[in-house]
Design a protein around this motif. Structure first.
Motif, PDB file in Angstrom:
ATOM      1  N   TRP A   1       0.838  -0.979   0.019  1.00  0.00           N
ATOM      2  CA  TRP A   1      -0.091  -0.176   0.033  1.00  0.00           C
ATOM      3  C   TRP A   1       0.877   1.242  -0.070  1.00  0.00           C
ATOM      4  CZ3 TRP A   1      -4.609  -0.996  -1.756  1.00  0.00           C
ATOM      5  CH2 TRP A   1      -5.054  -2.225  -1.012  1.00  0.00           C
TER       6      TRP A   1
ATOM      7  N   HIS B   1     -12.549  -1.861  -0.155  1.00  0.00           N
ATOM      8  CA  HIS B   1     -11.321  -2.651   0.583  1.00  0.00           C
ATOM      9  C   HIS B   1     -11.971  -3.085   1.797  1.00  0.00           C
ATOM     10  CE1 HIS B   1      -7.476  -4.405   1.553  1.00  0.00           C
ATOM     11  NE2 HIS B   1      -7.671  -3.586   2.478  1.00  0.00           N
TER      12      HIS B   1
ATOM     13  N   MET C   1      -5.165   4.030  -2.833  1.00  0.00           N
ATOM     14  CA  MET C   1      -6.263   3.953  -1.559  1.00  0.00           C
ATOM     15  C   MET C   1      -6.461   5.191  -0.928  1.00  0.00           C
ATOM     16  SD  MET C   1      -5.780   1.889   1.911  1.00  0.00           S
ATOM     17  CE  MET C   1      -6.279   0.221   1.433  1.00  0.00           C
TER      18      MET C   1
ATOM     19  N   THR D   1     -10.336   1.459  -2.730  1.00  0.00           N
ATOM     20  CA  THR D   1      -9.042   1.468  -3.650  1.00  0.00           C
ATOM     21  C   THR D   1      -9.502   1.465  -5.188  1.00  0.00           C
ATOM     22  OG1 THR D   1      -9.463  -0.968  -4.060  1.00  0.00           O
ATOM     23  CG2 THR D   1      -8.024  -0.409  -2.218  1.00  0.00           C
TER      24      THR D   1
END
Length: 132
Positions: A3, A31, A51, A46
């Motif tokens: 991430w 998510h 994100m 996302t």
């Protein structure tokens, strides 16, 4: 999947409705979502490798941002999302009720992009610009 180290957040008056709308209009994927007493208190959305977090507006929380609609329509910032087909993406967004505030155009820095406003007034930009 690794991430990103920077994850923006957006507050909504109705996060549950907005999560569905963001998926329909912009193609974002939910998510995760956490609830308390049936209300969404935190969610993560996302798109590709990006994100962002979604939460409710909270009047008593000093970290809680207001929506542009709560501020009389004044945008307070925006998020840029890289898409391969801004023209097709704009049509999807328009069909879902997004207000197109800047139509698709070719930029002098090589990107093709547009901007839209969601139902609670947040401004989103979508285009092909990807930093080198």
């Amino acid at each position: 999947m690794a991430w990103p180290d920077m994850i923006p957040y957006i507050r909504y008056e109705d996060p549950r409705a907005m999560l569905d709308w963001l998926a329909d209009a912009f193609g974002f994927e939910r998510h995760t979502a956490y609830e308390d007493d049936g209300e969404i208190v935190h969610a993560e959305v996302t798109f590709g490798t990006g994100m962002f977090m979604v939460g409710p507006t909270r009047g008593d929380d000093p970290t809680s941002a207001k929506t542009p609609n709560q501020l009389g329509g004044q945008a307070t910032g925006g998020i840029y999302v890289v898409v391969d087909d801004p023209d097709g993406h704009r049509e999807r967004a328009r069909a879902a009720g997004a207000e197109i505030v800047r139509d698709v155009e070719d930029m002098d820095y090589g990107s093709r992009e547009y901007s839209a406003r969601d139902p609670e007034g947040h401004t989103w930009s979508f285009g092909t610009y990807r930093p080198e």
